[in-house]
Design a protein around this motif. Structure first.
Motif, PDB file in Angstrom:
ATOM      1  N   VAL A  39     -17.890  51.397 -37.864  1.00 32.92           N
ATOM      2  CA  VAL A  39     -18.341  50.003 -37.902  1.00 32.92           C
ATOM      3  C   VAL A  39     -18.412  49.522 -36.456  1.00 32.92           C
ATOM      4  CG1 VAL A  39     -17.766  47.636 -38.554  1.00 32.92           C
ATOM      5  CG2 VAL A  39     -17.386  49.502 -40.176  1.00 32.92           C
ATOM      6  N   ARG A  40     -19.565  48.981 -36.080  1.00 33.49           N
ATOM      7  CA  ARG A  40     -19.727  48.485 -34.709  1.00 33.49           C
ATOM      8  C   ARG A  40     -19.995  46.986 -34.753  1.00 33.49           C
ATOM      9  NH1 ARG A  40     -23.138  52.082 -32.528  1.00 33.49           N
ATOM     10  NH2 ARG A  40     -21.403  53.190 -31.532  1.00 33.49           N
ATOM     11  N   THR A  41     -19.271  46.260 -33.900  1.00 31.14           N
ATOM     12  CA  THR A  41     -19.444  44.810 -33.813  1.00 31.14           C
ATOM     13  C   THR A  41     -19.565  44.400 -32.350  1.00 31.14           C
ATOM     14  OG1 THR A  41     -17.050  44.442 -33.741  1.00 31.14           O
ATOM     15  CG2 THR A  41     -18.101  44.395 -35.907  1.00 31.14           C
ATOM     16  N   GLU A  42     -20.101  43.223 -32.141  1.00 27.29           N
ATOM     17  CA  GLU A  42     -20.169  42.639 -30.798  1.00 27.29           C
ATOM     18  C   GLU A  42     -19.479  41.284 -30.827  1.00 27.29           C
ATOM     19  OE1 GLU A  42     -24.292  42.471 -29.832  1.00 27.29           O
ATOM     20  OE2 GLU A  42     -24.450  44.633 -29.397  1.00 27.29           O
ATOM     21  N   ILE A  43     -18.612  41.076 -29.847  1.00 25.57           N
ATOM     22  CA  ILE A  43     -17.878  39.812 -29.731  1.00 25.57           C
ATOM     23  C   ILE A  43     -18.331  39.119 -28.456  1.00 25.57           C
ATOM     24  CG2 ILE A  43     -15.607  38.732 -29.544  1.00 25.57           C
ATOM     25  CD1 ILE A  43     -14.441  41.155 -30.988  1.00 25.57           C
ATOM     26  N   TYR A  44     -18.831  37.909 -28.600  1.00 25.62           N
ATOM     27  CA  TYR A  44     -19.350  37.156 -27.449  1.00 25.62           C
ATOM     28  C   TYR A  44     -18.616  35.819 -27.360  1.00 25.62           C
ATOM     29  CZ  TYR A  44     -22.706  35.028 -24.214  1.00 25.62           C
ATOM     30  OH  TYR A  44     -23.292  34.419 -23.133  1.00 25.62           O
ATOM     31  N   LYS A  49     -17.133  37.235 -21.033  1.00 30.19           N
ATOM     32  CA  LYS A  49     -16.119  37.640 -22.011  1.00 30.19           C
ATOM     33  C   LYS A  49     -16.839  38.119 -23.259  1.00 30.19           C
ATOM     34  CE  LYS A  49     -12.533  34.323 -20.602  1.00 30.19           C
ATOM     35  NZ  LYS A  49     -11.756  33.135 -21.044  1.00 30.19           N
ATOM     36  N   GLN A  50     -17.361  39.320 -23.183  1.00 24.57           N
ATOM     37  CA  GLN A  50     -18.054  39.898 -24.324  1.00 24.57           C
ATOM     38  C   GLN A  50     -17.746  41.391 -24.394  1.00 24.57           C
ATOM     39  OE1 GLN A  50     -22.428  40.135 -23.773  1.00 24.57           O
ATOM     40  NE2 GLN A  50     -22.113  38.899 -21.932  1.00 24.57           N
ATOM     41  N   VAL A  51     -17.525  41.866 -25.615  1.00 28.74           N
ATOM     42  CA  VAL A  51     -17.169  43.268 -25.816  1.00 28.74           C
ATOM     43  C   VAL A  51     -17.896  43.819 -27.030  1.00 28.74           C
ATOM     44  CG1 VAL A  51     -14.872  43.025 -24.776  1.00 28.74           C
ATOM     45  CG2 VAL A  51     -15.161  42.683 -27.239  1.00 28.74           C
ATOM     46  N   ALA A  52     -18.062  45.130 -27.028  1.00 28.89           N
ATOM     47  CA  ALA A  52     -18.556  45.850 -28.204  1.00 28.89           C
ATOM     48  C   ALA A  52     -17.379  46.638 -28.769  1.00 28.89           C
ATOM     49  CB  ALA A  52     -19.689  46.784 -27.815  1.00 28.89           C
ATOM     50  N   VAL A  53     -17.068  46.406 -30.027  1.00 29.93           N
ATOM     51  CA  VAL A  53     -15.926  47.050 -30.679  1.00 29.93           C
ATOM     52  C   VAL A  53     -16.444  48.031 -31.727  1.00 29.93           C
ATOM     53  CG1 VAL A  53     -13.810  46.702 -31.997  1.00 29.93           C
ATOM     54  CG2 VAL A  53     -14.536  44.979 -30.327  1.00 29.93           C
ATOM     55  N   THR A  54     -16.057  49.298 -31.576  1.00 27.25           N
ATOM     56  CA  THR A  54     -16.449  50.328 -32.534  1.00 27.25           C
ATOM     57  C   THR A  54     -15.205  50.862 -33.225  1.00 27.25           C
ATOM     58  OG1 THR A  54     -18.335  50.964 -31.161  1.00 27.25           O
ATOM     59  CG2 THR A  54     -17.635  52.525 -32.854  1.00 27.25           C
ATOM     60  N   CYS A  55     -15.182  50.760 -34.541  1.00 26.44           N
ATOM     61  CA  CYS A  55     -14.077  51.284 -35.347  1.00 26.44           C
ATOM     62  C   CYS A  55     -14.528  52.611 -35.962  1.00 26.44           C
ATOM     63  CB  CYS A  55     -13.695  50.298 -36.447  1.00 26.44           C
ATOM     64  SG  CYS A  55     -13.104  48.700 -35.822  1.00 26.44           S
ATOM     65  N   LEU A  56     -13.877  53.691 -35.559  1.00 25.43           N
ATOM     66  CA  LEU A  56     -14.248  55.034 -36.011  1.00 25.43           C
ATOM     67  C   LEU A  56     -13.303  55.485 -37.121  1.00 25.43           C
ATOM     68  CD1 LEU A  56     -14.722  56.528 -32.432  1.00 25.43           C
ATOM     69  CD2 LEU A  56     -16.548  55.905 -34.010  1.00 25.43           C
ATOM     70  N   PHE A  57     -13.888  55.933 -38.232  1.00 24.35           N
ATOM     71  CA  PHE A  57     -13.085  56.390 -39.365  1.00 24.35           C
ATOM     72  C   PHE A  57     -12.726  57.861 -39.182  1.00 24.35           C
ATOM     73  CE2 PHE A  57     -15.895  53.051 -41.236  1.00 24.35           C
ATOM     74  CZ  PHE A  57     -14.904  52.102 -41.446  1.00 24.35           C
ATOM     75  N   CYS A 117      -8.058  37.739 -19.071  1.00 21.12           N
ATOM     76  CA  CYS A 117      -8.643  39.078 -19.178  1.00 21.12           C
ATOM     77  C   CYS A 117      -9.890  39.207 -18.310  1.00 21.12           C
ATOM     78  CB  CYS A 117      -8.980  39.401 -20.629  1.00 21.12           C
ATOM     79  SG  CYS A 117     -10.277  38.361 -21.361  1.00 21.12           S
ATOM     80  N   VAL A 118     -10.542  38.086 -18.062  1.00 19.71           N
ATOM     81  CA  VAL A 118     -11.783  38.115 -17.292  1.00 19.71           C
ATOM     82  C   VAL A 118     -11.543  38.481 -15.828  1.00 19.71           C
ATOM     83  CG1 VAL A 118     -11.809  35.689 -16.581  1.00 19.71           C
ATOM     84  CG2 VAL A 118     -13.968  36.869 -17.021  1.00 19.71           C
ATOM     85  N   CYS A 119     -10.309  38.369 -15.372  1.00 24.36           N
ATOM     86  CA  CYS A 119      -9.996  38.735 -13.981  1.00 24.36           C
ATOM     87  C   CYS A 119      -8.858  39.752 -13.927  1.00 24.36           C
ATOM     88  CB  CYS A 119      -9.658  37.498 -13.155  1.00 24.36           C
ATOM     89  SG  CYS A 119      -8.367  36.449 -13.856  1.00 24.36           S
TER      90      CYS A 119
END
Length: 333
Positions: A39-44, A49-57, A117-119
């Motif tokens: 499952v891949r998501t993007e958090i903005y 402050k933006q990340v792509a989160v990938t949950c691997l089964f 986290c940004v710095c």
């Protein structure tokens, strides 16, 4: 397919259907993909402050924890690596249960609760530049502040830096909250640090034709590095004329702000005793200005704004008076 595998497959299918419903409900999160492998998501949150989160089964999921990969073009690698490990540990707490929605929500909340986290990389670099045991760095995530104490011998400053929500597009706000330097140096440190922060995010007023387009850059590390340099340097600096230590060893000694050993900081940044500077500025030659013996730059100071012609006239008058006195002494002898 064994009954165990069938059960796991059914659980995964049910979770994927739930993910498609629940993930879009999470604020600032976009679902990119939800397939049996991941499952891949993007958090903005903000531009930086933006990340792509990938949950691997993994095989055997959900009886084993999923693996989290977090990537970002704006946040530092060390921070992302650490956050991924935290997510893996968090997923282990939910073995046997659906994990994806919980992990995505966890990452989103973590970024909200850790605005620094940004710095993160800058903070890590700053810690590496502080050398003494009593130098300190404290992080206040709730107020988005970095609190730093910088020491050199008996001198110190305590510095609060507020990190704005849209950092680094907006400059940090430095505040020297405590110190034991002479007040004129504190004022100078504060003004220079604020100006340095401004230059990181605002284009120069007079742009040169060949300059590339201005791009804002992080201001935390440059500001702190400047102040570290000041605190480490000035307590040990000598007057560039008499070569004696400029500031007193004991910060409570008021000789730096009064008396013949009062200290002045000139435009080039070097320190002088006022009595030494006064003698230097009023002794010829005057025609080309007076220069700092340390760096060779011309000395500018608000106490010495008169022209070379006026200085020459004053010197000539002083010498004439001296000759008159000598003649009187010779006559009386």
């Amino acid at each position: 397919m064994t009954s165990e595998h069938a059960t796991q497959s059914a659980a995964l299918s049910a979770e994927l259907e739930s993910v498609k419903i629940e993930i879009p409900k999470i604020q600032d999160v976009k679902l990119v993909a939800a397939v049996p492998q991941l499952v891949r998501t993007e958090i903005y949150k903000t531009e930086h402050k933006q990340v792509a989160v990938t949950c691997l089964f993994q095989p055997g999921y959900p009886e084993v924890h999923l693996v989290t990969e977090i990537k970002s073009k704006t946040l530092g690698y060390k921070f992302l690596e650490g956050l991924a490990k935290i997510c893996d540990n968090e997923a282990k707490k939910h073995i046997g249960k659906p994990q994806v929605v919980h992990i995505v929500q966890f990452v989103s909340n973590f970024i909200d609760e850790n605005p620094l986290c940004v710095c993160a990389d800058e903070i890590s670099n700053i810690k590496g530049k502080l050398s003494l045991a009593n130098d300190e760095v404290k992080l206040k995530q709730k107020t988005s502040q970095v609190v730093i104490k910088i020491c050199q011998e008996e001198y110190f400053i305590s510095l609060k830096l507020t990190i704005p929500d849209d950092y680094p597009l907006t400059q940090v706000v430095p505040d020297i909250s405590e110190h034991n330097f002479p007040e004129f140096l504190r004022i100078n440190f504060q003004a220079q640090a604020t100006e340095l922060a401004r230059q990181c995010v605002q284009p120069p007023l007079k742009k040169k034709p060949k300059d590339p387009p201005f791009v804002p850059k992080p201001s935390l590390q440059p500001v702190v590095e400047y102040l570290i340099d000041c605190v480490k340097k000035y307590p040990l600096e000598t007057c560039r004329l008499c070569h004696e230590r400029a500031l007193p060893v004991d910060p409570t000694n008021e000789s730096a702000t009064r008396g013949k050993h009062r200290v002045e900081k000139v435009y080039c940044g070097h320190l002088f005793h006022l009595i030494c500077l006064h003698k230097h500025m009023k002794t010829p030659p005057f025609s080309e200005g007076k220069f700092c013996p340390a760096c060779g730059k011309q000395i500018f100071h608000e106490k010495f704004k008169v022209s070379a012609k006026v200085l020459e006239d004053r010197w000539a008058h002083k010498q004439a008076k001296q000759r008159e006195l000598e003649e009187v002494v010779d006559f009386l002898d």
